[in-house]
Design a protein around this motif. Structure first.
Motif, PDB file in Angstrom:
ATOM      1  N   GLN A   1       0.819  -1.219   0.000  1.00  0.00           N
ATOM      2  CA  GLN A   1       0.000   0.000   0.000  1.00  0.00           C
ATOM      3  C   GLN A   1       0.855   1.273   0.000  1.00  0.00           C
ATOM      4  O   GLN A   1       0.724   2.103  -0.916  1.00  0.00           O
ATOM      5  N   PRO A   2       1.764   1.482   0.968  1.00  0.00           N
ATOM      6  CA  PRO A   2       2.582   2.695   0.894  1.00  0.00           C
ATOM      7  C   PRO A   2       3.606   2.642  -0.242  1.00  0.00           C
ATOM      8  O   PRO A   2       3.994   3.691  -0.771  1.00  0.00           O
ATOM      9  N   TYR A   3       4.022   1.441  -0.611  1.00  0.00           N
ATOM     10  CA  TYR A   3       5.028   1.310  -1.676  1.00  0.00           C
ATOM     11  C   TYR A   3       4.474   1.807  -3.012  1.00  0.00           C
ATOM     12  O   TYR A   3       5.095   2.637  -3.695  1.00  0.00           O
ATOM     13  N   LEU A   4       3.310   1.320  -3.391  1.00  0.00           N
ATOM     14  CA  LEU A   4       2.743   1.717  -4.687  1.00  0.00           C
ATOM     15  C   LEU A   4       2.288   3.174  -4.682  1.00  0.00           C
ATOM     16  O   LEU A   4       2.454   3.882  -5.688  1.00  0.00           O
ATOM     17  N   SER A   5       1.716   3.629  -3.574  1.00  0.00           N
ATOM     18  CA  SER A   5       1.296   5.036  -3.538  1.00  0.00           C
ATOM     19  C   SER A   5       2.502   5.968  -3.588  1.00  0.00           C
ATOM     20  O   SER A   5       2.470   7.015  -4.248  1.00  0.00           O
ATOM     21  N   GLY A   6       3.598   5.583  -2.930  1.00  0.00           N
ATOM     22  CA  GLY A   6       4.806   6.403  -2.988  1.00  0.00           C
ATOM     23  C   GLY A   6       5.409   6.436  -4.383  1.00  0.00           C
ATOM     24  O   GLY A   6       5.870   7.492  -4.849  1.00  0.00           O
ATOM     25  N   LEU A   7       5.420   5.296  -5.072  1.00  0.00           N
ATOM     26  CA  LEU A   7       5.935   5.275  -6.444  1.00  0.00           C
ATOM     27  C   LEU A   7       5.059   6.101  -7.385  1.00  0.00           C
ATOM     28  O   LEU A   7       5.571   6.761  -8.306  1.00  0.00           O
ATOM     29  N   ALA A   8       3.750   6.069  -7.172  1.00  0.00           N
ATOM     30  CA  ALA A   8       2.867   6.908  -7.993  1.00  0.00           C
ATOM     31  C   ALA A   8       3.166   8.387  -7.777  1.00  0.00           C
ATOM     32  O   ALA A   8       3.190   9.179  -8.726  1.00  0.00           O
ATOM     33  N   ALA A   9       3.412   8.773  -6.527  1.00  0.00           N
ATOM     34  CA  ALA A   9       3.779  10.169  -6.249  1.00  0.00           C
ATOM     35  C   ALA A   9       5.110  10.527  -6.895  1.00  0.00           C
ATOM     36  O   ALA A   9       5.294  11.645  -7.396  1.00  0.00           O
ATOM     37  N   TYR A  10       6.063   9.574  -6.909  1.00  0.00           N
ATOM     38  CA  TYR A  10       7.353   9.845  -7.536  1.00  0.00           C
ATOM     39  C   TYR A  10       7.214  10.018  -9.043  1.00  0.00           C
ATOM     40  O   TYR A  10       7.917  10.837  -9.658  1.00  0.00           O
ATOM     41  N   CYS A  11       6.320   9.260  -9.652  1.00  0.00           N
ATOM     42  CA  CYS A  11       6.034   9.468 -11.082  1.00  0.00           C
ATOM     43  C   CYS A  11       5.538  10.892 -11.333  1.00  0.00           C
ATOM     44  O   CYS A  11       5.954  11.547 -12.304  1.00  0.00           O
ATOM     45  N   ALA A  12       4.664  11.360 -10.471  1.00  0.00           N
ATOM     46  CA  ALA A  12       4.152  12.720 -10.631  1.00  0.00           C
ATOM     47  C   ALA A  12       5.268  13.751 -10.465  1.00  0.00           C
ATOM     48  O   ALA A  12       5.316  14.749 -11.207  1.00  0.00           O
TER      49      ALA A  12
END
Length: 545
Positions: free
Chosen positions: A109-120
């Motif tokens: 959960q925090p891993y994928l949400s953090g990677l999505a934020a890094y993409c942004a």
């Protein structure tokens, strides 16, 4: 705080902190008059471009014809791996914190949400810092930065949890335990081969770094001479040194490729290998003054021993790991040991060499790139050539390491412990277990002897007195066994006291047995009730008892 929000904050802080570190370096050079025409806004833009390049994002370069360069357009994708280590290390720490904050199976959960934020963050940096002579694609800026950040966060989380089930929620070990013995052997063997290949790759990169350090030390005067010819002053020298430090891991990979025999390119027309250097114009970079000369002596090919030594280290490590189940399986299938051992060793060397070659090829691809200007459109080693040569050299070294590994083990000589002379376990627990087995065997023998001696004709007083003496002796022997167990538990002094009591003779043992027969029977949990003892118990009302 929700886990998805914590992941956004942790990995978002990685993006911000890594950019601020690059910005601080650029502004320090600008304040020292290192970039006269850059300006403050230009410093922010330049730091954004460096941040994107450090995150593996290619940049499109389009210079005006008046810049004095033969090429006006190109792609800049020569990644400074030294700067790439900064977001990797920061993501490592962020992954550790996220793993500690999650229950089993919640890390995604925090891993994928953090990677999505890094993409942004990456896409926003491409849009914000594009324009002018250098630009980046928003799609590439959103995807490529995930490579070092995702890898760093996952490795850091695994190092913190030490458990894949805690991260992915799937217990692979339990699944493997439910499979057959051969499947477990195969899994352990493959995992050991992968780690041995990683050991060989790390050792090879370390050998390349040592070779680079030796070359810089040997050609230090030429390196200083390039600094003096450039004449950029203290700010320019500082910026140039920072640039070289960013590309220092690339140069270490180049040195490893040179040691394998594959060599590397420094632009069109310039190839460097142990067989010789095809001279050509090279950039005025001080570190490149350590390049080998055009003509090398024949003994320069000895440098290929370095990858072989990396393979020897990997083979030795694999032998110490003790997971050579391929050899175990072959030994079970084919009794001819003179065939199975060389064959399993050769196959293990090939497997480890393949893994190490793939890893170094990936590093070669990361270190390979283009400066997008003039001849410098092909800089770095050839990945497939490094895979073949380094993999073959590591395979040979691994086979040698597996063979000579037993001779490389230097165990310190030591005296065998008490009780280990006959091949048994010499530890106190092992000695207690051996005595327990001896007590059981002695009780069985006593029962057999007693059953043979006692008969209806010996039921008189003399026989009972003799049986009483036998019972006293047995009680004394049991008491001695209990005393020896206590001596083992309390150390060497207790053992010496037991030896002194044993030397006192059978009369002392008999007296001790008469005084404490009941307590000895209470402590001797392994005592077996013999038929003689049972018959004596039935005659307890007689005057003799």
């Amino acid at each position: 705080m929700p886990l998805w929000l914590q992941g956004v904050l942790e990995l978002g802080s990685v993006a911000v902190v890594s950019y601020l570190l690059v910005l601080l370096t650029v502004l320090m050079v600008w304040l020292a008059d290192g970039f006269d025409t850059l300006g403050l806004i230009g410093g922010f833009v330049l730091s954004g471009h460096v941040w994107l390049l450090a995150h593996l994002t290619p940049l499109q370069v389009a210079l005006d014809p008046g810049a004095g360069l033969p090429a006006t357009t190109g792609t800049l994708n020569l990644v400074p791996l030294g700067l790439t280590l900064v977001p990797f290390a920061l993501a490592w720490q962020a992954g550790r914190r996220l793993a500690r904050a999650c229950w089993e199976g919640q890390f995604w959960q925090p891993y994928l949400s953090g990677l999505a934020a890094y993409c942004a963050f990456g896409a926003a940096a491409a849009l914000l810092f594009s324009g002018g002579p250098v630009s980046a694609s928003p799609v590439a800026a959103a995807v490529f930065p995930l490579v070092p950040v995702a890898l760093g966060a996952f490795v850091g989380a695994y190092r913190a949890s030490r458990s894949l089930p805690g991260l992915i929620g799937v217990n692979a070990a339990a699944w493997v335990e439910r499979t057959s013995q051969y499947s477990r052997w195969a899994g352990s063997y493959v995992w050991a081969v992968l780690r041995a290949g990683f050991v060989a790759a790390v050792a090879g990169v370390g050998a390349g770094a040592a070779l680079l350090a030796a070359a810089l030390f040997w050609n230090w005067n030429d390196v200083v001479g390039v600094y003096q010819r450039l004449g950029t002053g203290v700010p320019g020298d500082t910026a140039l040194t920072g640039l070289q430090l960013g590309y220092l891991p690339n140069l270490a990979v180049y040195a490893l490729a040179w040691a394998t025999g594959a060599g590397f390119d420094l632009g069109s027309g310039t190839h460097v290998s142990p067989l010789g250097t095809d001279a050509g114009p090279v950039p005025m970079l001080p570190a490149l003054a350590a390049l080998p000369p055009a003509e090398l002596p024949a003994w320069a090919l000895v440098v290929v021993v370095l990858p072989v030594l990396a393979g020897v280290l990997a083979g030795w490590w694999f032998l110490r790991e003790g997971e050579n189940h391929l050899d175990d399986w072959m030994a079970l299938r084919l009794p001819a040991r003179w065939i199975t051992f060389p064959l399993s060793t050769l196959l293990t060397g090939l497997f480890v060499g393949a893994v190490a070659g793939v890893l170094v090829m990936l590093l070669s691809w990361l270190a390979h790139g283009s400066l997008g200007l003039g001849r410098l459109t092909d800089v770095g080693p050839d990945g497939p050539a490094v895979l073949l040569l380094f993999g073959a050299e590591v395979a040979v070294g691994t086979a040698v390491g597996c063979v000579v590994g037993p001779w490389l083990e230097h165990e310190p000589s030591f005296a065998p412990p008490r009780g280990a002379e006959d091949g048994g376990d010499g530890t106190p627990a092992g000695r207690r277990e051996a005595r327990r087995r001896r007590r059981e065997e002695a009780a069985a023998r006593r029962a057999m002897r007693s059953a043979g001696r006692r008969s209806p004709q010996t039921a008189g007083g003399a026989g009972r007195n003799g049986d009483d003496r036998d019972e006293v002796d047995r009680d004394g022997a049991d008491r001695d066994e209990v005393d020896r167990d206590g001596a083992d538990q309390h150390g060497t002094d207790g053992e010496r006291a037991e030896d002194r009591r044993a030397d006192a003779g059978p009369w002392a043992a008999q007296e001790r047995a008469v005084a404490g027969s009941r307590s000895a029977e209470a402590f001797d949990v392994d005592a077996v009730e013999t038929p003689a003892a049972a018959s004596d118990a039935g005659a307890s009302g007689s005057p003799e008892r």
